[in-house]
Design a protein around this motif. Structure first.
Motif, PDB file in Angstrom:
ATOM      1  N   GLY A   1       0.805  -1.210   0.000  1.00 57.37           N
ATOM      2  CA  GLY A   1       0.000   0.000   0.000  1.00 57.37           C
ATOM      3  C   GLY A   1       0.839   1.260   0.000  1.00 57.37           C
ATOM      4  N   PHE A   2       1.994   1.234  -0.680  1.00 56.61           N
ATOM      5  CA  PHE A   2       2.841   2.425  -0.722  1.00 56.61           C
ATOM      6  C   PHE A   2       2.107   3.565  -1.419  1.00 56.61           C
ATOM      7  CE2 PHE A   2       5.717   5.342  -2.828  1.00 56.61           C
ATOM      8  CZ  PHE A   2       6.579   5.685  -1.803  1.00 56.61           C
ATOM      9  N   ARG A   3       2.106   4.744  -0.771  1.00 50.23           N
ATOM     10  CA  ARG A   3       1.428   5.921  -1.319  1.00 50.23           C
ATOM     11  C   ARG A   3       2.318   7.136  -1.102  1.00 50.23           C
ATOM     12  NH1 ARG A   3      -1.636   3.336   2.091  1.00 50.23           N
ATOM     13  NH2 ARG A   3      -2.018   4.989   3.601  1.00 50.23           N
ATOM     14  N   ALA A   4       2.646   7.822  -2.178  1.00 50.77           N
ATOM     15  CA  ALA A   4       3.484   9.021  -2.104  1.00 50.77           C
ATOM     16  C   ALA A   4       2.588  10.228  -1.829  1.00 50.77           C
ATOM     17  CB  ALA A   4       4.263   9.198  -3.398  1.00 50.77           C
ATOM     18  N   ILE A   5       2.077  10.300  -0.589  1.00 48.32           N
ATOM     19  CA  ILE A   5       1.014  11.273  -0.279  1.00 48.32           C
ATOM     20  C   ILE A   5       1.537  12.615   0.222  1.00 48.32           C
ATOM     21  CG2 ILE A   5      -0.744   9.525   0.150  1.00 48.32           C
ATOM     22  CD1 ILE A   5      -0.148   9.772   3.135  1.00 48.32           C
ATOM     23  N   GLY A   6       2.787  12.685   0.668  1.00 43.30           N
ATOM     24  CA  GLY A   6       3.275  13.929   1.242  1.00 43.30           C
ATOM     25  C   GLY A   6       2.638  14.202   2.594  1.00 43.30           C
ATOM     26  N   SER A   7       3.018  15.331   3.201  1.00 41.60           N
ATOM     27  CA  SER A   7       2.450  15.707   4.500  1.00 41.60           C
ATOM     28  C   SER A   7       2.219  17.209   4.552  1.00 41.60           C
ATOM     29  CB  SER A   7       3.378  15.298   5.650  1.00 41.60           C
ATOM     30  OG  SER A   7       4.534  16.117   5.676  1.00 41.60           O
ATOM     31  N   LEU A   8       1.273  17.583   5.399  1.00 42.70           N
ATOM     32  CA  LEU A   8       0.995  18.986   5.686  1.00 42.70           C
ATOM     33  C   LEU A   8       1.037  19.202   7.200  1.00 42.70           C
ATOM     34  CD1 LEU A   8      -1.987  19.670   3.260  1.00 42.70           C
ATOM     35  CD2 LEU A   8       0.240  20.826   3.190  1.00 42.70           C
ATOM     36  N   THR A   9       1.699  20.282   7.603  1.00 43.43           N
ATOM     37  CA  THR A   9       1.701  20.698   9.007  1.00 43.43           C
ATOM     38  C   THR A   9       1.082  22.085   9.082  1.00 43.43           C
ATOM     39  OG1 THR A   9       3.737  19.451   9.406  1.00 43.43           O
ATOM     40  CG2 THR A   9       3.103  21.090  11.064  1.00 43.43           C
ATOM     41  N   PRO A  10      -0.228  22.182   9.384  1.00 41.97           N
ATOM     42  CA  PRO A  10      -0.873  23.498   9.461  1.00 41.97           C
ATOM     43  C   PRO A  10      -0.331  24.324  10.625  1.00 41.97           C
ATOM     44  CG  PRO A  10      -2.492  21.737   9.225  1.00 41.97           C
ATOM     45  CD  PRO A  10      -1.183  21.084   9.553  1.00 41.97           C
ATOM     46  N   VAL A  11      -0.240  25.621  10.421  1.00 36.89           N
ATOM     47  CA  VAL A  11       0.190  26.552  11.470  1.00 36.89           C
ATOM     48  C   VAL A  11      -0.891  27.613  11.655  1.00 36.89           C
ATOM     49  CG1 VAL A  11       2.629  26.134  11.079  1.00 36.89           C
ATOM     50  CG2 VAL A  11       1.500  27.968   9.822  1.00 36.89           C
ATOM     51  N   ARG A  12      -0.994  28.117  12.896  1.00 35.68           N
ATOM     52  CA  ARG A  12      -2.162  28.935  13.248  1.00 35.68           C
ATOM     53  C   ARG A  12      -1.844  30.356  13.674  1.00 35.68           C
ATOM     54  NH1 ARG A  12      -5.268  24.212  16.632  1.00 35.68           N
ATOM     55  NH2 ARG A  12      -6.397  23.355  14.856  1.00 35.68           N
ATOM     56  N   ASN A  13      -0.579  30.686  13.875  1.00 35.17           N
ATOM     57  CA  ASN A  13      -0.241  32.033  14.330  1.00 35.17           C
ATOM     58  C   ASN A  13       1.158  32.382  13.854  1.00 35.17           C
ATOM     59  OD1 ASN A  13       1.667  30.939  16.271  1.00 35.17           O
ATOM     60  ND2 ASN A  13      -0.092  30.426  17.569  1.00 35.17           N
ATOM     61  N   ALA A  14       1.569  33.604  14.176  1.00 32.52           N
ATOM     62  CA  ALA A  14       2.843  34.104  13.662  1.00 32.52           C
ATOM     63  C   ALA A  14       4.037  33.302  14.175  1.00 32.52           C
ATOM     64  CB  ALA A  14       3.002  35.576  14.038  1.00 32.52           C
ATOM     65  N   ARG A  15       3.980  32.834  15.425  1.00 31.57           N
ATOM     66  CA  ARG A  15       5.119  32.077  15.966  1.00 31.57           C
ATOM     67  C   ARG A  15       5.284  30.755  15.226  1.00 31.57           C
ATOM     68  NH1 ARG A  15       2.436  33.702  20.719  1.00 31.57           N
ATOM     69  NH2 ARG A  15       3.466  35.414  21.835  1.00 31.57           N
ATOM     70  N   GLU A  16       4.177  30.031  15.049  1.00 29.96           N
ATOM     71  CA  GLU A  16       4.249  28.758  14.337  1.00 29.96           C
ATOM     72  C   GLU A  16       4.635  28.968  12.874  1.00 29.96           C
ATOM     73  OE1 GLU A  16       0.776  26.671  17.117  1.00 29.96           O
ATOM     74  OE2 GLU A  16       0.453  26.917  14.962  1.00 29.96           O
ATOM     75  N   TYR A  17       4.104  30.028  12.287  1.00 30.76           N
ATOM     76  CA  TYR A  17       4.444  30.350  10.889  1.00 30.76           C
ATOM     77  C   TYR A  17       5.945  30.578  10.751  1.00 30.76           C
ATOM     78  CZ  TYR A  17       4.210  32.599   6.293  1.00 30.76           C
ATOM     79  OH  TYR A  17       4.390  32.921   4.974  1.00 30.76           O
ATOM     80  N   ALA A  18       6.540  31.275  11.726  1.00 32.59           N
ATOM     81  CA  ALA A  18       7.975  31.577  11.653  1.00 32.59           C
ATOM     82  C   ALA A  18       8.810  30.304  11.666  1.00 32.59           C
ATOM     83  CB  ALA A  18       8.375  32.495  12.807  1.00 32.59           C
TER      84      ALA A  18
ATOM     85  N   GLY B   1     -10.809  23.168   8.703  1.00 34.85           N
ATOM     86  CA  GLY B   1     -10.733  23.965   9.913  1.00 34.85           C
ATOM     87  C   GLY B   1      -9.934  25.237   9.716  1.00 34.85           C
ATOM     88  N   ALA B   2      -9.701  25.930  10.826  1.00 34.59           N
ATOM     89  CA  ALA B   2      -9.039  27.231  10.777  1.00 34.59           C
ATOM     90  C   ALA B   2      -7.535  27.080  10.971  1.00 34.59           C
ATOM     91  CB  ALA B   2      -9.607  28.142  11.866  1.00 34.59           C
ATOM     92  N   PHE B   3      -6.775  27.600  10.002  1.00 28.87           N
ATOM     93  CA  PHE B   3      -5.325  27.722  10.131  1.00 28.87           C
ATOM     94  C   PHE B   3      -4.863  28.736   9.092  1.00 28.87           C
ATOM     95  CE2 PHE B   3      -6.280  24.160   7.344  1.00 28.87           C
ATOM     96  CZ  PHE B   3      -5.429  24.317   6.256  1.00 28.87           C
ATOM     97  N   GLU B   4      -3.653  29.267   9.274  1.00 31.30           N
ATOM     98  CA  GLU B   4      -3.181  30.371   8.443  1.00 31.30           C
ATOM     99  C   GLU B   4      -2.365  29.919   7.237  1.00 31.30           C
ATOM    100  OE1 GLU B   4      -1.084  33.254  10.704  1.00 31.30           O
ATOM    101  OE2 GLU B   4      -2.801  33.749  11.978  1.00 31.30           O
ATOM    102  N   ALA B   5      -1.620  28.847   7.400  1.00 31.53           N
ATOM    103  CA  ALA B   5      -0.725  28.358   6.343  1.00 31.53           C
ATOM    104  C   ALA B   5      -0.327  26.938   6.720  1.00 31.53           C
ATOM    105  CB  ALA B   5       0.498  29.264   6.213  1.00 31.53           C
ATOM    106  N   ALA B   6       0.552  26.332   5.935  1.00 32.15           N
ATOM    107  CA  ALA B   6       1.001  24.973   6.250  1.00 32.15           C
ATOM    108  C   ALA B   6       2.367  24.743   5.633  1.00 32.15           C
ATOM    109  CB  ALA B   6       0.005  23.929   5.744  1.00 32.15           C
ATOM    110  N   LEU B   7       3.136  23.887   6.292  1.00 33.51           N
ATOM    111  CA  LEU B   7       4.398  23.411   5.714  1.00 33.51           C
ATOM    112  C   LEU B   7       4.101  22.115   4.974  1.00 33.51           C
ATOM    113  CD1 LEU B   7       7.474  23.825   5.478  1.00 33.51           C
ATOM    114  CD2 LEU B   7       7.716  22.325   7.488  1.00 33.51           C
TER     115      LEU B   7
END
Length: 373
Positions: free
Chosen positions: A78-95, A128-134
């Motif tokens: 079941g190999f899947r090249a799906i990637g990942s997302l880490t959502p961030v919610r404020n300026a500190r996490e965004y930095a 849901g609510a978040f500002e950006a993601a890695l």
């Protein structure tokens, strides 16, 4: 050459895979009827994004390449090249995410800092609510509960592989030979002890000062989500636990934004992957002090549920399974694995920690190269 592999988890099975691929005969011995340890009780993530630079990242990237290659040969993984997302919610996490995306090795990792709208275009289930993601394009997933079964089926097809379950290896019977608890001796040219978090018995006798500790975690799995979760998902607390994210921005996050009390108490982060049946595997906690508890605690599950629901913007499906698992980790956490010759013709390979599922193909490849298989 005849290779004896002790341990039926993913590290042991990948050593068997390497040996068979190189034309050797393999006998793999497992003390349970099937592997039941950390190789099954994990996310099934091929997790490149959080790895430290240097050897660790090189190992993870090589393993990612090997997983994809093996997945093409063994579709049941079941190999899947799906990637990942880490959502961030404020300026500190965004930095912190911004600093990660500016690393010199960001391109090798597949890092990209994306807007919330771009993240939802990749993974529409994140309402849901978040500002950006890695975004990390290099991350992938397999099915941990069944991976060893399908790998063994492919190994058997070679005609050079034998699986011996329900046997605990008790002692050595000479160079390249072990004796199990039925009194049977298994002889080969090399023995690889890949016993995971089982560090007692013969392992303790052979390596009494082993620089490896055991770590306990809690996880859960839900009923089907009812829609695709097209990437794996982490939260910003994962920045605190993975070496790839170390930066001045992370220092500021740690100093100015405390974790939720439950998350801090249990050393938590969110990691989440969708299984092929549509359910979500969600975790996790980290416990280092022995003796480990024998029961699971509800507060961490409540915290994870809240975090997941805030990203999905909807209630979590019913939780169907909860479990705890234990893995082995090098006490020097900068080391990818502990590999040691413990007797004539016998090598111990253990301690990859949370990297075990990700890095096992490359760990086994390195063992094979070093032993001249």
């Amino acid at each position: 050459m005849r290779v004896i592999v002790v341990g039926g988890g993913v590290v042991g099975t990948m050593h068997a895979w390497q040996a068979v691929q190189r034309g050797h005969e393999v006998v793999q011995i497992e003390r349970e009827a099937e592997a039941r340890g950390a190789s099954l009780r994990n996310f099934g993530q091929i997790w490149v994004s959080g790895r430290a630079g240097g050897e660790e990242l090189d190992t993870a990237l090589r393993a990612r390449e090997l997983w994809e290659r093996i997945g093409a040969e063994v579709p049941g993984l079941g190999f899947r090249a799906i990637g990942s997302l880490t959502p961030v919610r404020n300026a500190r996490e965004y930095a912190v995410a911004e600093a990660a995306a500016a690393r010199p090795d960001a391109a090798a990792r597949g890092y990209e800092l994306v807007s919330a709208a771009e993240a939802r275009a990749v993974n529409p289930a994140l309402r849901g609510a978040f500002e950006a993601a890695l975004w990390c394009e290099r991350d992938a997933a397999v099915e941990p509960r069944t991976a060893q079964l399908h790998l063994r089926e492919a190994l058997r097809a070679s005609g050079r592989y034998t699986f011996v379950p329900g046997r605990e290896v008790r002692d050595l019977a000479g160079p390249g030979a072990v004796r199990d608890d039925h009194g049977d001796v298994h002889r080969g040219d090399a023995v690889v002890l890949a016993t995971g978090a089982w560090l007692s018995g013969l392992v303790r006798e052979l390596a009494p000062e082993l620089p490896v500790r055991r770590v306990r975690l809690q996880m859960m799995q839900t009923a089907p989500l009812g829609e695709p979760l097209t990437t794996s998902v982490a939260d910003a607390d994962s920045f605190r636990y993975y070496p790839a994210y170390r930066s001045d921005a992370l220092d500021a996050l740690n100093a100015e934004q405390a974790q939720a009390p439950v998350a801090a108490a249990h050393k938590m982060q969110l990691l989440m992957v969708q299984r092929q049946d549509g359910g979500l595997t969600i975790g996790d906690t980290h416990e280092y002090e022995h003796p480990f508890a024998f029961d699971t605690l509800e507060d961490p599950y409540d915290h994870l549920t809240q975090v997941v629901e805030s990203f999905l913007g909807r209630p979590l499906p019913k939780i169907r399974h909860r479990w705890a698992g234990v893995y082995a980790q090098c006490t020097d956490t900068t080391r990818v694995v502990h590999r040691q010759q413990v007797a004539d013709g016998v090598w111990l390979v253990t301690g990859p920690g949370g990297r075990g599922m990700t890095c096992s193909p490359a760990i086994a490849e390195t063992t094979a190269n070093e032993l001249g298989w």
